[in-house]
Design a protein around this motif. Structure first.
Motif, PDB file in Angstrom:
ATOM      1  N   PRO A  89       0.837  -1.202   0.000  1.00  0.00           N
ATOM      2  CA  PRO A  89       0.000   0.000   0.000  1.00  0.00           C
ATOM      3  C   PRO A  89       0.872   1.253   0.000  1.00  0.00           C
ATOM      4  N   VAL A  90       0.417   2.272  -0.702  1.00  0.00           N
ATOM      5  CA  VAL A  90       1.192   3.513  -0.792  1.00  0.00           C
ATOM      6  C   VAL A  90       1.207   4.229   0.551  1.00  0.00           C
ATOM      7  N   ASP A  91       0.047   4.400   1.161  1.00  0.00           N
ATOM      8  CA  ASP A  91      -0.071   5.035   2.476  1.00  0.00           C
ATOM      9  C   ASP A  91      -1.373   4.568   3.107  1.00  0.00           C
ATOM     10  N   THR A  92      -1.701   5.109   4.269  1.00  0.00           N
ATOM     11  CA  THR A  92      -2.882   4.628   5.008  1.00  0.00           C
ATOM     12  C   THR A  92      -4.185   5.108   4.405  1.00  0.00           C
ATOM     13  N   THR A  93      -4.131   5.887   3.332  1.00  0.00           N
ATOM     14  CA  THR A  93      -5.376   6.253   2.640  1.00  0.00           C
ATOM     15  C   THR A  93      -5.689   5.270   1.518  1.00  0.00           C
ATOM     16  N   THR A  94      -4.732   4.398   1.234  1.00  0.00           N
ATOM     17  CA  THR A  94      -4.930   3.414   0.167  1.00  0.00           C
ATOM     18  C   THR A  94      -5.903   2.331   0.609  1.00  0.00           C
ATOM     19  N   VAL A  95      -6.952   2.120  -0.172  1.00  0.00           N
ATOM     20  CA  VAL A  95      -7.910   1.068   0.147  1.00  0.00           C
ATOM     21  C   VAL A  95      -7.266  -0.280  -0.165  1.00  0.00           C
ATOM     22  N   LEU A  96      -7.274  -1.176   0.815  1.00  0.00           N
ATOM     23  CA  LEU A  96      -6.653  -2.488   0.647  1.00  0.00           C
ATOM     24  C   LEU A  96      -7.658  -3.412  -0.065  1.00  0.00           C
ATOM     25  N   ASN A  97      -7.583  -3.420  -1.397  1.00  0.00           N
ATOM     26  CA  ASN A  97      -8.477  -4.265  -2.176  1.00  0.00           C
ATOM     27  C   ASN A  97      -7.705  -5.276  -3.015  1.00  0.00           C
ATOM     28  N   PHE A  98      -6.465  -5.588  -2.569  1.00  0.00           N
ATOM     29  CA  PHE A  98      -5.616  -6.567  -3.244  1.00  0.00           C
ATOM     30  C   PHE A  98      -4.737  -7.249  -2.192  1.00  0.00           C
ATOM     31  N   THR A  99      -4.190  -8.384  -2.565  1.00  0.00           N
ATOM     32  CA  THR A  99      -3.256  -9.076  -1.659  1.00  0.00           C
ATOM     33  C   THR A  99      -1.943  -8.317  -1.670  1.00  0.00           C
ATOM     34  N   ALA A 100      -1.584  -7.757  -0.505  1.00  0.00           N
ATOM     35  CA  ALA A 100      -0.455  -6.839  -0.434  1.00  0.00           C
ATOM     36  C   ALA A 100       0.656  -7.385   0.451  1.00  0.00           C
ATOM     37  N   LEU A 101       1.847  -6.824   0.227  1.00  0.00           N
ATOM     38  CA  LEU A 101       2.960  -7.040   1.146  1.00  0.00           C
ATOM     39  C   LEU A 101       2.861  -6.020   2.275  1.00  0.00           C
ATOM     40  N   VAL A 102       3.123  -6.461   3.494  1.00  0.00           N
ATOM     41  CA  VAL A 102       3.140  -5.537   4.628  1.00  0.00           C
ATOM     42  C   VAL A 102       4.447  -4.762   4.590  1.00  0.00           C
ATOM     43  N   PRO A 103       4.428  -3.428   4.664  1.00  0.00           N
ATOM     44  CA  PRO A 103       5.672  -2.649   4.675  1.00  0.00           C
ATOM     45  C   PRO A 103       6.583  -3.091   5.816  1.00  0.00           C
ATOM     46  N   GLU A 104       7.848  -3.335   5.488  1.00  0.00           N
ATOM     47  CA  GLU A 104       8.773  -3.903   6.473  1.00  0.00           C
ATOM     48  C   GLU A 104       8.952  -2.981   7.674  1.00  0.00           C
TER      49      GLU A 104
END
Length: 696
Positions: free
Chosen positions: A138-153
């Motif tokens: 996700p780019v930032d916390t405004t990004t809607v999580l609508n895909f399988t994403a990597l968690v920022p390290e």
């Protein structure tokens, strides 16, 4: 039948194990798997397609319900992949257990709180939905999580450090809190039991005149220090206080570990301050049960398992209270730079209750100073109890509104404190009910001295060293609950009649008495006052209280027959075991202090009484002279005793062990304490001292 101390100890240890199991790190674990919780918390900030249309929720996170997470494909697959990558050290069964209980929680605080909703897929099924490894974050916390994403390290590591750091500190704080509590009541038990070991008893007897008997400040002990600064502890009591303070300071100063980056506390300095803030707060909560335990009348654990007196525990209660306030103040002062910049925290209810609790504990401390206790003990007692109850309520809401129940176990310390308090109060009520309603006979002896005979007391002949808290509810309609402790004398002992021999009719000393070494110095009381005929006294079992009118309810006592009386007791002043085993017993009294000495007359075969009274107390001498007729004694009216000289004379006889029981004004008790310690250092005679003082 008295329960074995070993049984009491076993029961207490069992109960302690049950209590400690509700503390974090013992039986309570907020995070089942740290890596999994870090994944979950790292994703919490991102809104889902089904999240409520609120830009920012708690701590700036999107507001997402458990139902939303349980049915959202992106949430389940992203979380499953994070667990798969970050938690390789854990078995599939462990991760599945976490998934079932925590994967969909609506987290509204640090720690997994809220009620989970069963996810639509299991952990393994969620992994199977991922056809290829995710590569996008996700780019930032405004990004809607609508895909399988990597968690920022960096986000994951900060969450992991926060979970590990805070929880580990909570576990360390709970562990140290248990150490503080167990050390507090364990030291008296260990020292008492060491005294009875064959290879240590002789050594301890030798160091007694240097450690446990003398005062730490001059000869002050029962007497207050100058300017009413309080009571000085003995050297032994001061050693306990010093050791306990050192243990607390050391445990508050060691074993801190910074874990950066940290979500809550950026920078190592701020993080360590926060951990000290946590630990001192936990220590204050851990001291609460000990604080109440030391002040309890029905202190079963300590009064039964140790030979320390209730007066000693009351003195230690005051010092533990000061330590409690110290922890609370450090906790509060450290909270200011950490949380004042966060307006939401300052405006919260738990912050308000914390401030109130700190103010209350300081107020209680200052409201308990000796001048106030002397001015009006009843006002002190009422305010002390009321403010203490409000304080406990404040401590309860402070943690419940902050972290909730069953998160870190703070409430466990409050449960333990309340259990001690309610046990003590229930035991008091039980003893009053067991003793029943009594109708006492009150006799005015003159010059402010009163005799109260209470009939049918089952404990009348249970031995010396007992007192009861007597209630006279009809004497004061405004304070019917007021009660005071009084030493008790079996009425059967007071009913003894001294049969005068013919040669005593002129008032001269009996030749038989002189031949036996008895010295009576009462300024020829017998010439002016005949012995009272008590042959018609009731033979039923009862107790007698000898009282000198003072402030409080006793000033209302006057001659009557049938005064409504309630009794809470009996209570032991201190252990009498060591005194009973001495070769010789010296009873030293001043004024009304004779009351606690009289029961000893029938409890030891080799006794001598030394009693000094003012001229105004001549009526008291007349009242008890029948009891004293058959013992060796030195009774002086209007003259003081030479304590050092009389102790030296007794030591010169060659006794191995001499017991000394003193009761009376603070000055007399302190003089006896100092003299016993001084004489004990000089010769081979060992002295056992029991101070039964009436003081504030």
């Amino acid at each position: 039948m008295r329960t074995s101390p070993a049984i009491w100890l076993a029961a207490c240890l069992l109960q302690a194990n049950l209590v400690f199991s509700d503390l974090v790190g013992f039986g309570l674990h907020p995070f089942k798997i740290y890596c999994a919780s870090a994944c979950q918390w790292a994703l919490q900030a991102y809104p889902l397609e089904c999240s409520e249309k609120i830009p920012k929720g708690f701590l700036g996170w999107a507001t997402t319900s458990s139902e939303c997470k349980a049915n959202d494909t992106a949430w389940l697959t992203t979380l499953a992949w994070c667990l798969h990558v970050k938690c390789r050290a854990h078995r599939m069964s462990e991760l599945q257990a976490f998934w079932e209980t925590d994967a969909t929680r609506d987290m509204t605080n640090f720690g997994n709180t809220g009620t989970p909703v069963p996810p639509k897929w299991s952990y393994e099924e969620s992994l199977q939905q991922i056809t290829e490894p995710p590569r996008k974050m996700p780019v930032d916390t405004t990004t809607v999580l609508n895909f399988t994403a990597l968690v920022p390290e960096i986000e994951y590591q900060a969450q992991l450090n926060t979970a590990l750091g805070v929880t580990k500190e909570q576990e360390t704080g709970a562990e140290y809190g248990v150490i503080i509590l167990v050390t507090g009541f364990g030291i008296p038990i260990i020292l008492t039991w060491l005294y009875h070991l064959p290879f240590t008893s002789g050594l301890l007897s030798k160091i007694t005149p240097y450690l446990t008997q003398p005062s730490s400040i001059g000869t002050y002990s029962v007497r207050s220090l100058p300017f009413l600064l309080g009571n000085a502890p003995t050297i032994g009591q001061a050693a306990y206080i010093a050791v306990f303070f050192i243990i607390n300071i050391v445990l508050m100063s060691v074993n801190y570990q910074s874990m950066q980056p940290h979500l809550y506390y950026p920078g190592e300095s701020m993080e360590i301050k926060a951990y000290i803030f946590y630990r001192t707060g936990i220590a204050a909560y851990a001291l609460l049960p000990l604080l109440i335990l030391f002040a309890s009348r029905n202190n079963v654990l300590l009064l039964w398992l140790t030979n320390w007196s209730h007066a000693t525990y009351l003195l230690l209660h005051r010092w533990v209270a000061r330590l409690f306030v110290l922890h609370a103040l450090v906790h509060s002062f450290l909270a200011l730079p950490i949380f004042l910049p966060q307006q939401a925290v300052v405006d919260s209810d738990y912050w308000a209750w914390g401030v109130a609790a700190t103010v209350l504990c300081v107020a209680i401390l200052f409201a308990s100073v000796l001048p106030l206790r002397r001015w009006s003990y009843e006002i002190f007692l009422v305010t002390h109890v009321v403010l203490s109850v409000i304080l406990v309520v404040g401590l309860w809401y402070h943690v419940v509104l902050w972290i909730g129940l069953d998160s870190y176990g703070y409430e466990t310390w409050i449960y333990a404190a309340c259990a001690v308090w309610f046990f003590d109060r229930a035991a008091r009520v039980g003893k009053v009910l067991k003793n029943g309603v009594r109708r006492s006979k009150v006799t005015d002896l003159g010059n402010g001295y009163i005799r109260v005979d209470i009939p049918r007391a089952s404990f009348a002949n249970d031995g010396p060293g007992l007192h009861v808290y007597a209630y006279f509810p009809t004497l004061s309609l405004w304070r019917p609950w007021e009660n005071h402790p009084f030493s008790i004398v079996p009425t059967s002992l007071m009913s003894r009649v001294e049969r005068q021999r013919p040669e005593q009719s002129s008032g001269s000393s009996s030749p038989t008495a002189k031949e036996s070494g008895v010295h009576i110095n009462v300024h020829d009381v017998e010439k002016h006052h005949g012995f009272k005929d008590t042959a018609s006294a009731s033979l039923e079992t009862g107790i007698t209280l000898l009282i000198k009118k003072s402030m409080g309810i006793t000033k209302h006592l006057k001659a009557t027959d049938g005064l409504l009386t309630l009794m809470d007791g009996p209570y032991h002043n201190t252990s009498t075991r060591e005194i009973r085993h001495c070769d010789r017993l010296l009873l030293i009294g001043g004024g009304i202090g004779i009351t606690s000495l009289l029961p000893w007359i029938a409890s030891h075969p080799n006794i001598k009484l030394f009693w000094s009274v003012k001229e105004s107390a001549r009526c008291l001498v007349e009242e008890v002279q029948g009891v004293l007729s058959e013992i060796e004694k030195d009774v002086r009216i209007g003259r003081r005793l030479d304590i050092s000289r009389l102790l030296e004379q007794e030591a010169e006889v060659g006794y191995c062990n001499i017991g000394v029981v003193v009761s009376g004004p603070g000055g007399l008790c302190d003089d006896v304490r100092a003299a016993v310690a001084a004489v004990g250092k000089k010769g081979s005679t060992c002295f056992e001292l029991d101070v039964d003082a009436y003081s504030w």
